[in-house]
Write a protein that holds these residues in place. Structure first.
Motif, PDB file in Angstrom:
ATOM      1  N   PRO A 113      47.427 114.604  71.528  1.00 38.63           N
ATOM      2  CA  PRO A 113      48.411 114.026  70.603  1.00 38.63           C
ATOM      3  C   PRO A 113      49.850 114.210  71.079  1.00 38.63           C
ATOM      4  O   PRO A 113      50.671 113.297  70.959  1.00 38.63           O
ATOM      5  CB  PRO A 113      48.157 114.781  69.295  1.00 38.63           C
ATOM      6  N   GLU A 128      49.798 119.371  68.728  1.00 37.02           N
ATOM      7  CA  GLU A 128      49.359 118.231  67.918  1.00 37.02           C
ATOM      8  C   GLU A 128      50.501 117.506  67.216  1.00 37.02           C
ATOM      9  O   GLU A 128      50.581 116.275  67.235  1.00 37.02           O
ATOM     10  CB  GLU A 128      48.362 118.705  66.848  1.00 37.02           C
ATOM     11  N   GLU A 129      51.377 118.271  66.563  1.00 30.76           N
ATOM     12  CA  GLU A 129      52.328 117.655  65.643  1.00 30.76           C
ATOM     13  C   GLU A 129      53.409 116.830  66.339  1.00 30.76           C
ATOM     14  O   GLU A 129      54.013 115.959  65.710  1.00 30.76           O
ATOM     15  CB  GLU A 129      52.976 118.723  64.755  1.00 30.76           C
ATOM     16  N   TRP A 186      51.224 113.615  65.967  1.00 33.10           N
ATOM     17  CA  TRP A 186      50.781 113.178  64.631  1.00 33.10           C
ATOM     18  C   TRP A 186      51.969 112.863  63.729  1.00 33.10           C
ATOM     19  O   TRP A 186      52.114 111.757  63.229  1.00 33.10           O
ATOM     20  CB  TRP A 186      49.924 114.256  63.965  1.00 33.10           C
ATOM     21  N   ARG A 187      52.807 113.853  63.473  1.00 33.80           N
ATOM     22  CA  ARG A 187      53.966 113.627  62.622  1.00 33.80           C
ATOM     23  C   ARG A 187      55.190 113.202  63.439  1.00 33.80           C
ATOM     24  O   ARG A 187      56.028 112.448  62.963  1.00 33.80           O
ATOM     25  CB  ARG A 187      54.285 114.894  61.829  1.00 33.80           C
ATOM     26  N   LEU A 191      46.566 108.723  58.289  1.00 39.72           N
ATOM     27  CA  LEU A 191      46.734 109.734  59.332  1.00 39.72           C
ATOM     28  C   LEU A 191      45.776 110.901  59.111  1.00 39.72           C
ATOM     29  O   LEU A 191      45.232 111.463  60.076  1.00 39.72           O
ATOM     30  CB  LEU A 191      48.182 110.223  59.347  1.00 39.72           C
ATOM     31  N   TRP A 247      43.235 112.125  61.869  1.00 37.06           N
ATOM     32  CA  TRP A 247      43.388 113.532  62.285  1.00 37.06           C
ATOM     33  C   TRP A 247      42.074 114.287  62.105  1.00 37.06           C
ATOM     34  O   TRP A 247      41.656 115.073  62.970  1.00 37.06           O
ATOM     35  CB  TRP A 247      44.511 114.133  61.461  1.00 37.06           C
ATOM     36  N   TRP A 261      39.494 113.203  64.711  1.00 39.30           N
ATOM     37  CA  TRP A 261      39.878 113.690  66.033  1.00 39.30           C
ATOM     38  C   TRP A 261      39.204 115.030  66.352  1.00 39.30           C
ATOM     39  O   TRP A 261      38.902 115.328  67.505  1.00 39.30           O
ATOM     40  CB  TRP A 261      41.402 113.816  66.070  1.00 39.30           C
ATOM     41  N   SER A 290      47.253 116.471  54.977  1.00 35.95           N
ATOM     42  CA  SER A 290      48.121 115.439  55.540  1.00 35.95           C
ATOM     43  C   SER A 290      49.125 114.947  54.510  1.00 35.95           C
ATOM     44  O   SER A 290      50.285 114.674  54.837  1.00 35.95           O
ATOM     45  CB  SER A 290      47.267 114.268  56.055  1.00 35.95           C
TER      46      SER A 290
END
Length: 290
Positions: free
Chosen positions: A60, A151-152, A155-156, A176, A180, A183, A217
Motif C-alpha cells: 500500500p 499501510e496508511e 490507504w488513507r 476502503l 482493506w 487485503w 475504517s
C-alpha cells in the motif's frame, strides 16, 4: 484542472487516478509476496518469511507514493508530504482523541464482557513477560507500529481522498474498509501470523476480524477528515489501536462489536456534517489530476 489521462483497460479506458487502479496495484504487490510464502510453505516466523511479510506490507505504501507522483503535480505532492510529516495538522484535541479512544473502547468492551460472564481483559503475552524480560514487549511494539506506517501512506494517504471525490465520507470509508479487509486474506494461510495461528480461516474469529475492520475504517475517516487529512495522525491512531489490542486483549466478538457501535454512533451524531455528505469533505489539491 486538466483532462484526465487514460489507461486502456479491456475495451474501455480508465483514469490513472481511479482508486481501483491503485487497489489493483496494491493487491498485486502484496499478494505476490504473500502467495509466494503460501506456495513455498514458508513461515513468517523464519527469516525468509519475515522478508516476504515485510515485502508484502509495503504494497500500500509503495503504491500510494507511486500514484501520488503519477497523479498529482508539485502542489499535490507537497501536500502529501506535509500531511505525512506535520504534527500541527492534528492539533491537541485530536491527539487526545487518538490517545484516549482505543483504550476507552477496549476497557468498555472488557467491562461488558465481564458483565456477561466473559474473562474481560487479559494482558497480552509480551506484557506478561515484561517483568522478567523487558525486551518481550518489543515484538508487540514492532508489529503495532510498522504495519500502520507501511499501510496508511496508501490507504488513507492516497486512496481515501480519491474515493471521497465521488463518494460520501461514509461510503468511501465502507468501500476502503472492505478492500482493506480483503487485503489481509492471504495472512490466514501463512504460518507464523496472528491470522493463521490464533484466529484461523473460516472461524467465528475470522468473521469478526474480517467484518470488524470495516467500522475501524469509518472511525479512521472521522479522525482523518477532522485533522486536515493528516496521514501522520492516522498512522498514530492505527498503531495505537494495534498496540492496545495486543497488550490488553479482549474477546474478539465483544471487541469488534464495540468498534461497530462507535462507528454507528459517529454516523448518528455527526451525520451529514462529517460522514455522509461528500460536499463537506476536504478536497486534495488536484490541479493536474490525471
Amino acid at each position: 484542472m486538466t483532462e484526465t489521462a487514460q489507461l486502456p483497460v479491456g475495451n474501455g479506458r480508465l483514469a490513472v487516478g481511479n482508486p481501483w487502479v491503485f487497489f489493483a496495484a496494491t493487491f498485486a504487490i502484496t499478494w505476490f509476496f504473500w502467495l509466494v510464502a503460501i506456495a513455498l510453505e514458508v513461515s513468517f516466523s523464519s527469516a525468509a518469511g519475515l522478508v516476504l511479510l515485510l515485502a508484502g506490507l509495503v504494497g500500500p505504501g509503495i503504491a500510494g507514493i507511486g500514484f501520488v507522483y503519477l497523479v498529482y503535480d508539485e502542489r499535490g505532492r507537497a501536500d502529501f508530504w506535509d500531511r505525512l510529516t506535520q504534527v500541527r495538522r492534528i492539533g491537541v484535541r485530536w491527539i487526545l482523541v487518538i490517545l484516549l479512544l482505543p483504550p476507552a473502547v477496549t476497557l468498555v468492551a472488557a467491562g461488558v464482557d465481564l458483565l456477561f460472564g466473559g474473562p474481560g481483559a487479559t494482558w497480552g503475552e509480551g506484557v506478561q513477560e515484561f517483568g522478567s524480560n523487558p525486551l518481550a514487549i518489543l515484538p508487540a511494539l514492532f508489529f503495532a507500529t510498522l504495519p500502520p506506517l507501511l499501510e496508511e501512506v496508501g490507504w488513507r494517504g492516497y486512496a481515501l481522498d480519491r474515493l471521497q471525490l465521488n463518494w460520501s465520507a461514509l461510503s468511501a470509508s465502507l468501500i476502503l474498509g472492505v478492500v482493506w479487509s480483503m487485503w489481509h486474506l492471504p495472512l490466514f494461510f501463512v504460518d507464523g501470523t496472528y491470522q493463521h495461528d490464533v484466529v484461523g480461516f473460516g472461524t467465528m474469529g475470522f468473521w469478526f476480524f474480517t467484518i470488524g475492520i470495516v467500522p475501524l475504517s469509518v472511525v479512521f475517516t472521522w479522525v482523518y477528515n477532522h485533522t486536515s487529512r493528516s496521514i501522520l495522525g492516522i498512522i498514530l491512531l492505527h498503531g495505537w489501536v494495534n498496540f492496545v489490542a495486543e497488550t490488553l486483549e479482549v474477546t474478539d466478538s465483544v471487541y469488534y462489536i464495540h468498534w461497530m457501535l462507535v462507528a454507528v454512533l459517529l454516523t448518528a451524531i455527526w451525520g451529514r456534517k462529517t460522514l455522509t455528505a461528500a460536499a463537506d469533505v476536504p478536497r486534495p489539491p488536484l490541479p493536474t489530476d490525471r
